[in-house]
Design a protein around this motif. Structure first.
Motif, PDB file in Angstrom:
ATOM      1  N   LEU A 398       0.840  -1.213   0.000  1.00 61.90           N
ATOM      2  CA  LEU A 398       0.000   0.000   0.000  1.00 61.90           C
ATOM      3  C   LEU A 398       0.873   1.260   0.000  1.00 61.90           C
ATOM      4  CD1 LEU A 398      -2.752  -1.123   2.535  1.00 61.90           C
ATOM      5  CD2 LEU A 398      -3.044  -0.767   0.092  1.00 61.90           C
ATOM      6  N   ILE A 399       2.031   1.201   0.717  1.00 63.95           N
ATOM      7  CA  ILE A 399       2.923   2.380   0.733  1.00 63.95           C
ATOM      8  C   ILE A 399       3.459   2.639  -0.687  1.00 63.95           C
ATOM      9  CG2 ILE A 399       5.203   3.168   1.546  1.00 63.95           C
ATOM     10  CD1 ILE A 399       4.504   1.905   4.269  1.00 63.95           C
ATOM     11  N   GLN A 400       3.683   1.540  -1.438  1.00 61.66           N
ATOM     12  CA  GLN A 400       4.200   1.700  -2.801  1.00 61.66           C
ATOM     13  C   GLN A 400       3.199   2.407  -3.722  1.00 61.66           C
ATOM     14  OE1 GLN A 400       7.188   1.383  -3.168  1.00 61.66           O
ATOM     15  NE2 GLN A 400       7.703   0.069  -1.437  1.00 61.66           N
ATOM     16  N   THR A 401       1.913   2.430  -3.342  1.00 61.69           N
ATOM     17  CA  THR A 401       0.926   3.116  -4.201  1.00 61.69           C
ATOM     18  C   THR A 401       1.166   4.626  -4.178  1.00 61.69           C
ATOM     19  OG1 THR A 401      -0.624   3.387  -2.351  1.00 61.69           O
ATOM     20  CG2 THR A 401      -0.866   1.395  -3.686  1.00 61.69           C
ATOM     21  N   LYS A 402       1.913   5.104  -3.143  1.00 61.56           N
ATOM     22  CA  LYS A 402       2.237   6.530  -2.999  1.00 61.56           C
ATOM     23  C   LYS A 402       1.011   7.413  -2.825  1.00 61.56           C
ATOM     24  CE  LYS A 402       6.731   5.936  -3.613  1.00 61.56           C
ATOM     25  NZ  LYS A 402       7.628   6.014  -2.451  1.00 61.56           N
ATOM     26  N   VAL A 407      -0.307   6.152   2.739  1.00 66.01           N
ATOM     27  CA  VAL A 407       1.065   6.053   3.259  1.00 66.01           C
ATOM     28  C   VAL A 407       1.088   6.483   4.729  1.00 66.01           C
ATOM     29  CG1 VAL A 407       3.402   7.018   3.058  1.00 66.01           C
ATOM     30  CG2 VAL A 407       2.100   6.437   0.991  1.00 66.01           C
ATOM     31  N   GLN A 408       0.396   7.603   5.033  1.00 63.25           N
ATOM     32  CA  GLN A 408       0.440   8.139   6.403  1.00 63.25           C
ATOM     33  C   GLN A 408      -0.193   7.163   7.397  1.00 63.25           C
ATOM     34  OE1 GLN A 408       0.571  12.203   6.873  1.00 63.25           O
ATOM     35  NE2 GLN A 408      -0.158  12.745   4.867  1.00 63.25           N
ATOM     36  N   GLU A 409      -1.336   6.625   7.028  1.00 67.42           N
ATOM     37  CA  GLU A 409      -1.991   5.664   7.946  1.00 67.42           C
ATOM     38  C   GLU A 409      -1.116   4.428   8.135  1.00 67.42           C
ATOM     39  OE1 GLU A 409      -4.584   5.830   9.852  1.00 67.42           O
ATOM     40  OE2 GLU A 409      -5.209   7.792   9.161  1.00 67.42           O
ATOM     41  N   ALA A 410      -0.475   3.975   7.034  1.00 67.39           N
ATOM     42  CA  ALA A 410       0.356   2.764   7.104  1.00 67.39           C
ATOM     43  C   ALA A 410       1.512   2.989   8.079  1.00 67.39           C
ATOM     44  CB  ALA A 410       0.878   2.410   5.713  1.00 67.39           C
ATOM     45  N   ILE A 411       2.112   4.178   8.035  1.00 69.35           N
ATOM     46  CA  ILE A 411       3.252   4.452   8.937  1.00 69.35           C
ATOM     47  C   ILE A 411       2.795   4.456  10.391  1.00 69.35           C
ATOM     48  CG2 ILE A 411       4.832   6.318   9.644  1.00 69.35           C
ATOM     49  CD1 ILE A 411       5.353   6.746   6.620  1.00 69.35           C
ATOM     50  N   VAL A 412       1.611   5.023  10.635  1.00 65.80           N
ATOM     51  CA  VAL A 412       1.091   5.051  12.011  1.00 65.80           C
ATOM     52  C   VAL A 412       0.921   3.618  12.547  1.00 65.80           C
ATOM     53  CG1 VAL A 412      -0.889   5.677  13.441  1.00 65.80           C
ATOM     54  CG2 VAL A 412      -0.034   7.295  11.748  1.00 65.80           C
ATOM     55  N   VAL A 413       0.359   2.719  11.710  1.00 65.04           N
ATOM     56  CA  VAL A 413       0.127   1.354  12.224  1.00 65.04           C
ATOM     57  C   VAL A 413       1.412   0.538  12.279  1.00 65.04           C
ATOM     58  CG1 VAL A 413      -2.315   1.220  11.650  1.00 65.04           C
ATOM     59  CG2 VAL A 413      -0.653   0.436   9.994  1.00 65.04           C
TER      60      VAL A 413
END
Length: 960
Positions: A398-402, A407-413
């Motif tokens: 999902l982060i690769q989708t940019k 990206v922000q939610e993924a980093i939080v989790v």
């Protein structure tokens, strides 16, 4: 022709014309005129001037016209109370009309006329209608009682309508039963203390019989009433569940939810080993699933309730995961709720399915939904360890989708995943650092800064990354500033040589340039730590962090139990107890689930102390006295020091000061107490100082007291009473779980053979293990203090209870409390320190050598001034004089002499408190009727402040 013509305005003098038409001889014209009046009233015109003319139209056989007039009457009776009295006669007549519809209409209208003047005239017609032969009239009258109670509660009670309502629960017609239950429930809600719905197995049986035959609203009323009943054992609970289960297939969702509420509550009492328990779990799933095929608004209510049910019993819906998959046309509020339940039901068995679904959701167009889906993937990783790797790779995809917000939610989790599984997935940090520039939300920036600070030794350019954040330090939110400060201090402790300038820069920004007190304080703490003791700083800042728990958003267990009792109401949609949102919630009763079969929880509810018990008016949790918190916080909560006690005379002197002094004539000298043949007989002396025997003499003196007066005709000491121990009140809840982060403390006080103890039950209602318990008392009137540490031998697991008997002594510090028997307690465990206060019964302080010699008793009684004498009454005591005497002796109140004066028994008694205060009593026993006695108690004491509490002790001992 439609009714719209009545709403068209007519010529001038409208009221005048209507008046003429109302007084017309033609019935049709009259009816038309009343319709016009009602139409004007509906659109807000004032037609109250026509009151007498409309009331005249009541005398008619036409049901339609009567309904219209009654409608007008309900609207204007409040503004024209004097005129409304004119209608009373018609009501009385209509209540005896041969047509039951008219009788019911009259009763219904009577209940809606909220005018005090009229209510008393309506009692007679209402009484007749409550006993009417037609069930339709009876059911209408039942609701009328509730309305009348709202206007004038005293009148309803005086007229005996409540008893009639209770009789209607046994009515042959199910609708009458349902309305009677509804009316009683309504009245009981506004008067929680009154025990109106006194349910027993017989009345429950009648309600269950009526349940099958009444309307859906009637069924809801009956089911809600059943939910408030407490079955006496698991067999009764099972039998009720069996008879309620068919309601689960009802078409009305409110009936289904009310039935679910009853079953969820009574399942608590069923053993999990029963076959029926498994059957019931299977039966509960289909109706809940069916609710999700309704329209979205109903689905939402159902989902909010299911959310509670899944937290309490996930096994009910564990095989129904697919039902909660989101449909493309679901409204956002339904989607978010379904997501929440999906995560709660996620397990190793279905995680692959759930993850595939969540990955799909993360590519949707709805931003809120996508954010929640990404968070859900992280929560699944934390909840199901086997899926963590798959979840992390999904998040990296999902982060690769940019897509910025993804990206922000993924980093939080991912930050949370690092906390849950340290040293496992840190290889992904490089990928995260690539996306540093795109982060613009405070939570995501703070999470990224935390990751850089926490793993600084693995990131070559950590200092550069953190420096880039520092450039706009003042523009960042507080959350990011705090995180950045901590991260740079961590970096400095790991790489001190390269980052000295950076740490100086951030500390000066935080302490000198910032006006946020939190940030400044944290900055100063770090600055002082680093400058005074870098080794300590390292231990504090780089300490090992506890793993985060899998379900951080679960509702607290005690609140969850309460919300389960409110399934199908607004409380279950808001996930808040009614007291949190009902205006002026005086009628809101805190509910809870019945104790699980086989648990050792005390059956008393937190709110009810035993009648007449010492806790009858417990103070609220720890009062905010100025010095109290200081006292309790200064106390070292380690085990009490087991050295020699403080000089007894100073403690005891404090006690005397506290109670007003002047006890020198009654104080027993220590040596005198041991020499005398009657333990502790008082020595009269004029000296102002004294010492009392330490508590060890109490045991010695028991024998002396027992053997002393065998030749004395009046000596009632049988020996058994003294040793059997004094009355012990049932345990009550002192500290509810909701006020102590899940720790519930209930207890009582007892005295056995000279030693006082505090008997406690500690129950862990939190989600984590509790350990490291300690206890401390604040200074109190009689110097009560723990005589040993609070010993809980093993950590207390969730939903476990432990019983402890804590020995107490009376050599602690003394301070006069208000009330005198108030005890303020601090209990510490690994979670926090909690404070509460409770009232101890004074009879635990009555010592075993409290028996005076008769001559001494007479001399002392005369010596104490008359103004120190206080008198009390104890009504309806069912004991004879001898029984009273022996019962009191069990609690160390000794009878010196007994005589009979004019048919009344008189007992002369003495007792002595631990601080040496003597209390003398005269107890006059007069029969009030063949089986009950009234007791008059006169107390004399040098310290009259204690008399009230001695009386309470007498009453408690004699009535229990």
């Amino acid at each position: 022709m439609t009714d719209s013509k009545y709403f068209t305005t007519t010529k001038k003098g409208e009221i005048f014309e209507l008046k003429a038409e109302l007084n017309s001889d033609k019935k049709e014209k009259k009816k038309e005129a009343v319709k016009k009046v009602i139409a004007s009233m509906t659109v807000g015109k004032d037609v109250s001037a026509l009151f007498p003319d409309v009331v005249n139209c009541m005398q008619t056989d036409n049901l339609e016209l009567k309904k219209l007039v009654y409608l007008y009457l309900m609207n204007y009776a409040k503004s024209q109370p004097d005129m409304a009295i004119m209608a009373v006669n018609t009501f009385v007549k209509d209540c005896e009309d041969p047509n039951p519809l008219i009788r019911a209409l009259a009763v219904r209208t009577m209940g809606c006329i909220r005018v005090d003047k009229i209510t008393e005239y309506l009692c007679e017609p209402l009484r007749k209608c409550l006993k009417d032969e037609d069930p339709y009239v009876r059911k209408t009258a039942a609701v009328c009682v509730a309305k009348l109670h709202d206007i004038n509660a005293q009148l309803v009670e005086d007229q005996g309508f409540l008893d009639t309502l209770k009789d209607l629960i046994s009515d042959s017609n199910p609708m009458v039963v349902a309305n009677a239950v509804a009316a009683l429930s309504e009245i009981a809600e506004s008067h929680p203390s009154s025990n109106l719905l006194d349910l027993n197995p017989q009345s429950i049986n009648k309600l269950l019989t009526a349940l099958n035959e009444c309307t859906e609203w009637g069924q809801i009323f009956i089911l809600d009433c059943l939910a408030n009943y407490m079955p006496k054992d698991d067999r009764e609970a099972q039998s009720i569940c069996e008879r309620v289960t068919p309601r689960l297939s009802h078409a009305n969702s409110a009936v289904v939810l009310s039935a679910v509420k009853v079953l969820m509550k009574f399942m608590e009492m069923l053993s999990k080993d029963l076959d029926y328990y498994g059957t019931l779990l299977k039966k509960l799933a289909p109706p809940l699933v069916t609710l999700l095929s309704a329209e979205p608004e109903l689905q939402y209510v159902a989902l909010r309730n299911i959310n509670l049910i899944v937290q309490k019993r996930p096994e009910i819906l564990k095989h129904e995961m697919k039902v909660f998959f989101v449909k493309y046309n679901d409204p956002i509020y339904v989607k978010l709720e379904k997501l929440d339940i999906m995560i709660r039901l996620a397990s190793q068995a279905n995680i692959a399915q759930v993850l595939a679904e969540l990955k799909e959701y993360a590519t949707e167009v709805d931003v809120d939904f996508v954010r929640k889906a990404v968070r859900a993937i992280g929560r699944c990783a934390i909840k199901v360890e086997q899926s963590a790797e798959r979840c992390v790779s999904t998040l990296l995809d999902l982060i690769q989708t940019k897509v910025n917000y993804v990206v922000q939610e993924a980093i939080v989790v991912i930050k949370d995943i690092f906390r849950k599984y340290p040293n496992k997935y840190e290889s992904v940090i490089a990928t995260l650092c690539e996306n540093l520039d795109s982060l613009d939300e405070p939570e995501a920036r703070a999470a990224m800064i935390w990751i850089v600070g926490e793993y600084a030794e693995r990131i070559d350019n950590a200092d550069e990354l953190l420096e880039s954040f520092l450039e706009g330090f003042h523009d960042e939110s507080t959350q990011v500033q705090l995180q950045l400060l901590t991260a740079i201090v961590k970096l400095f402790l790991k790489k001190p040589t390269e980052t000295q300038e950076l740490v100086q820069q951030v500390l000066s920004l935080a302490t000198q340039d910032s006006d946020n007190p939190d940030l400044r304080d944290r900055g100063y703490i770090y600055w002082r730590l680093l400058s005074t003791d870098p080794v300590a700083a390292k231990e504090v800042v780089l300490a090992e962090k506890p793993l985060i728990s899998e379900e951080t958003d679960l509702i607290e267990p005690t609140l969850l139990d309460e919300l389960i009792c409110y399934i199908g109401t607004l409380a279950s949609v808001y996930h808040k107890p009614p007291s949190a949102f009902v205006e002026g919630s005086r009628g809101v009763v805190h509910k809870g689930l019945p104790p699980r079969t086989g648990s050792i929880e005390s059956p008393e509810s937190p709110d009810t102390a035993p009648a007449g018990g010492p806790a009858a008016d417990q103070p609220a949790v720890i009062p905010t006295q100025g010095d109290l918190l200081g006292d309790l916080l200064n106390l070292d909560l380690g085990p009490p020091v087991s050295g020699p006690p403080m000089a007894t005379s100073t403690v005891q002197m404090g006690a005397v000061d506290l109670l007003g002094g002047g006890l020198d004539t009654l104080m027993g000298d220590e040596s005198e107490g041991l020499r005398s043949d009657v333990g502790g007989s008082p020595a009269i002396g004029g000296s102002g100082s004294f010492t009392a025997a330490p508590s060890t003499t109490a045991a010695t003196n028991v024998g002396a007291a027992l053997g002393s007066g065998l030749g004395d005709l009046f000596d009632l000491t049988g020996g058994v009473g003294t040793l059997s121990g004094s009355y012990v009140a049932p345990k009550t809840v002192w500290l509810p779980a909701m006020k102590a982060k899940g720790l519930e403390i209930s207890g009582t006080f007892s005295r056995q053979v000279g030693s006082i103890s505090m008997d406690l039950v500690l129950t862990n209602k939190a989600l984590q293990v509790m350990s490291d318990f300690a206890i401390q008392f604040n200074r109190n009137s009689f110097g009560l203090a723990p005589a040993a540490p609070l010993q809980v031998h093993a950590p207390l697991a969730p939903n476990q209870s432990v019983e402890i008997s804590l020995p107490l002594n009376t050599v602690g510090s003394v301070m006069k409390m208000d009330p005198l028997n108030n005890l303020q307690v601090a209990v510490k465990n690994n979670i926090d320190v909690f404070y509460f206060s409770t009232l101890y019964p004074l009879h635990i302080l009555f010592v075993e050598d409290g028996k005076m010699e008769r001559q001494m008793f007479l001399a002392t009684w005369k010596d104490i001034p008359n103004e120190n004498e206080t008198q009390f009454q104890i009504k309806d005591c069912s004991l004879s004089a001898d029984a009273v005497s022996s019962k009191l002796q069990g609690s160390n109140i000794f009878t010196i002499a007994k005589r009979n004066v004019e048919g009344q028994d008189m007992l002369y008694q003495s007792l002595k408190l631990t601080n040496g205060i003597w209390v003398l009593a005269e107890l006059r026993i007069q029969p009030s009727n063949p089986s009950f006695m009234d007791l008059e108690l006169s107390l004399k004491c040098r310290a009259p402040e204690v008399s009230q509490y001695i009386y309470q002790a007498y009453e408690t001992i004699l009535k229990n």
